[in-house]
Write an enzyme that holds these catalytic residues in place. Structure first.
Site, short mmCIF file in Angstrom:
data_model
loop_
_atom_site.label_atom_id
_atom_site.label_comp_id
_atom_site.label_asym_id
_atom_site.label_seq_id
_atom_site.Cartn_x
_atom_site.Cartn_y
_atom_site.Cartn_z
N ALA A 21 -0.32 -5.41 1.42
CA ALA A 21 -1.46 -4.83 1.96
C ALA A 21 -1.54 -3.40 1.88
O ALA A 21 -0.30 -2.84 1.33
CB ALA A 21 -1.39 -5.12 3.39
N GLY B 34 2.07 -9.26 0.93
CA GLY B 34 1.06 -10.38 0.65
C GLY B 34 0.81 -10.46 -0.74
O GLY B 34 0.28 -11.59 -0.94
N GLU C 196 3.25 -13.57 -0.91
CA GLU C 196 2.51 -14.30 0.11
C GLU C 196 1.41 -15.13 -0.78
O GLU C 196 1.11 -16.23 -0.77
CB GLU C 196 2.09 -13.86 1.17
CG GLU C 196 3.34 -13.47 1.99
CD GLU C 196 2.87 -12.74 3.38
OE1 GLU C 196 3.64 -12.93 4.28
OE2 GLU C 196 1.81 -11.97 3.16
N GLU D 143 8.49 -5.79 4.61
CA GLU D 143 7.69 -5.46 5.96
C GLU D 143 8.52 -4.88 7.04
O GLU D 143 8.35 -4.08 7.78
CB GLU D 143 6.79 -6.48 6.49
CG GLU D 143 5.54 -6.93 5.58
CD GLU D 143 5.55 -7.84 4.71
OE1 GLU D 143 6.81 -8.20 4.16
OE2 GLU D 143 4.58 -8.30 4.27
N1 COA Z 1 -0.06 0.12 -0.10
C1 COA Z 1 -0.84 1.33 -0.66
N2 COA Z 1 -0.45 1.86 -1.65
C2 COA Z 1 0.80 1.63 -2.40
C3 COA Z 1 1.45 0.55 -1.98
C4 COA Z 1 0.81 -0.61 -0.77
N3 COA Z 1 1.27 -1.32 -0.35
N4 COA Z 1 2.33 0.07 -2.73
C5 COA Z 1 2.48 0.97 -3.59
N5 COA Z 1 1.42 1.91 -3.33
C6 COA Z 1 0.99 3.12 -4.11
C7 COA Z 1 2.12 4.26 -3.90
O1 COA Z 1 1.55 5.02 -2.39
C8 COA Z 1 1.89 5.47 -5.00
O2 COA Z 1 0.71 5.86 -4.76
P1 COA Z 1 0.31 7.22 -5.20
O3 COA Z 1 0.68 7.51 -6.65
O4 COA Z 1 -0.87 7.84 -4.94
O5 COA Z 1 1.57 8.10 -4.40
C9 COA Z 1 1.51 4.13 -6.21
O6 COA Z 1 1.13 2.91 -5.66
C10 COA Z 1 2.96 3.93 -7.16
O7 COA Z 1 3.99 3.61 -5.90
P2 COA Z 1 5.26 4.54 -6.05
O8 COA Z 1 5.91 3.95 -4.65
O9 COA Z 1 5.24 5.67 -6.32
O10 COA Z 1 6.08 3.67 -7.09
P3 COA Z 1 7.58 3.24 -7.21
O11 COA Z 1 7.82 2.60 -8.48
O12 COA Z 1 8.61 4.36 -6.92
O13 COA Z 1 7.88 2.10 -5.90
C11 COA Z 1 7.31 0.09 -4.91
C12 COA Z 1 7.34 0.99 -6.25
C13 COA Z 1 6.57 -1.25 -4.79
C14 COA Z 1 8.82 -0.37 -4.28
C15 COA Z 1 6.75 0.90 -3.65
O14 COA Z 1 5.43 1.48 -4.00
C16 COA Z 1 6.67 0.44 -2.44
O15 COA Z 1 7.73 0.06 -1.49
N6 COA Z 1 5.48 -0.20 -1.98
C17 COA Z 1 5.15 -0.85 -0.58
C18 COA Z 1 5.40 -2.11 -0.67
C19 COA Z 1 5.12 -2.89 0.63
O16 COA Z 1 5.78 -2.34 1.73
N7 COA Z 1 4.38 -3.76 0.83
C20 COA Z 1 4.03 -4.71 2.06
C21 COA Z 1 2.90 -3.97 2.80
S1 COA Z 1 2.54 -4.67 4.08
#
Ligand code: COA
Length: 263
Positions: A66, A111, A114, A134
């Site tokens: 999400a 998601g 999922e 999460e």
């Molecule tokens: N929602 C909104 N933005 C997200 C996102 C999410 N679920 N997942 C990644 N992004 C965005 C980041 O904020 C970042 O944006 P920015 O460049 O404007 O700062 C961009 O995507 C790239 O992500 P980044 O975190 O810089 O890449 P990374 O390689 O260091 O890490 C992940 C990758 C996937 C491990 C990390 O982005 C992450 O943990 N994301 C959240 C995943 C999550 O918790 N999902 C469940 C949501 S309920």
């Protein structure tokens, strides 16, 4: 065809491919994307030109869950409305009559994982990553993660993944038998398209009924499910496609399936 700013559909040879096009957020699902996906899936049910759906992402992101940015500052009512809509859309995806393939190119988190679990088959590239992180946000997976994953890989493996939020690599997901195939990044879409083509060339009603029987059957007692299986098979025997399939076999030619009900 762009069905939403971040969702692009291409359709060819009975196979529709819906690509999440939001690489800057690793494919994170905003509220408007989930709503558009729901509208798209409801329309797809009745489309005779589409026999198989492939879902994929862009670059490093399949769907990173999400859109956390939208959670920030959301009211309880807004948060709950998003969860209810997601539930309906995920159910819609799982119950789509046509077979579905998730072609996971990168992060399938929350998601995103999922969504993949709602698909019939998952093909993943070596760079795919799966997880339900999460708990790291103080939340839990609410799109079926605690339920569909435990039914797929077992309770204890699910508990470890959900309760730690650990992200797993494609080879580990493959060992859990979640994946149909693991490919190189370049081979992912060709492999998913080839698989989709094989599904699309089989008799459409038979494929749909088989999907429904398998999904419904796991929730029923074996005896009742076996009875339903034979009843459905009996109805299939009366279809034009069954007649065509049997005739083509006997005549040693390729069948031409139309998906028509009556023979
Ligand atoms: N929602 C909104 N933005 C997200 C996102 C999410 N679920 N997942 C990644 N992004 C965005 C980041 O904020 C970042 O944006 P920015 O460049 O404007 O700062 C961009 O995507 C790239 O992500 P980044 O975190 O810089 O890449 P990374 O390689 O260091 O890490 C992940 C990758 C996937 C491990 C990390 O982005 C992450 O943990 N994301 C959240 C995943 C999550 O918790 N999902 C469940 C949501 S309920």
């Amino acid at each position: 065809m762009r069905i939403h700013e971040n969702l692009v559909e291409t359709a060819e040879g009975g196979v529709a491919t819906l690509r999440v096009d939001r690489e800057d957020a690793l494919g994170a699902l905003s509220k408007s994307m989930v709503a558009a996906l729901g509208d798209y899936l409801r329309d797809l049910r009745g489309r005779r030109d589409v026999r198989v759906l492939v879902l994929t992402g862009t670059g490093r992101g399949f769907i990173a869950g999400a859109d956390i940015g939208e959670y920030h500052g959301a009211t309880q009512a807004e948060f709950d409305a998003y969860q209810r809509m997601s539930r309906a859309v995920f159910d819609e995806l799982e119950q789509l009559p046509q077979p579905t393939i998730a072609a996971v190119n990168g992060y399938a988190l929350g998601g995103g994982f999922e969504v993949a679990l709602c698909c019939d088959l998952i093909v993943a590239s070596e760079s795919a990553r799966f997880g339900l992180p999460e708990v790291k946000l103080g939340l839990l997976p609410g799109g079926g993660g605690t339920q569909r994953l435990s039914r797929a890989i077992g309770i204890r493996a699910t508990k470890e993944l959900v309760m730690t939020g650990r992200i797993m690599r494609a080879d580990e997901a493959d060992r859990h038998r979640l994946l149909h195939q693991v490919t190189s990044a370049d081979e992912l879409l060709p492999a998913a398209t080839e698989l989709a083509g094989r599904l699309a060339s089989a008799a459409p009603i038979a494929v749909r009924e088989a999907k429904r029987l398998i999904d419904d059957g796991v929730q029923q007692a074996l005896g009742a499910a076996l009875t339903t299986e034979q009843a459905v098979l009996s109805r299939l025997f009366a279809t034009a496609d069954a007649m065509e399939g049997i005739e083509a076999f006997v005549a040693k030619r390729e069948p031409r399936f139309t998906g028509d009900l009556k023979g």
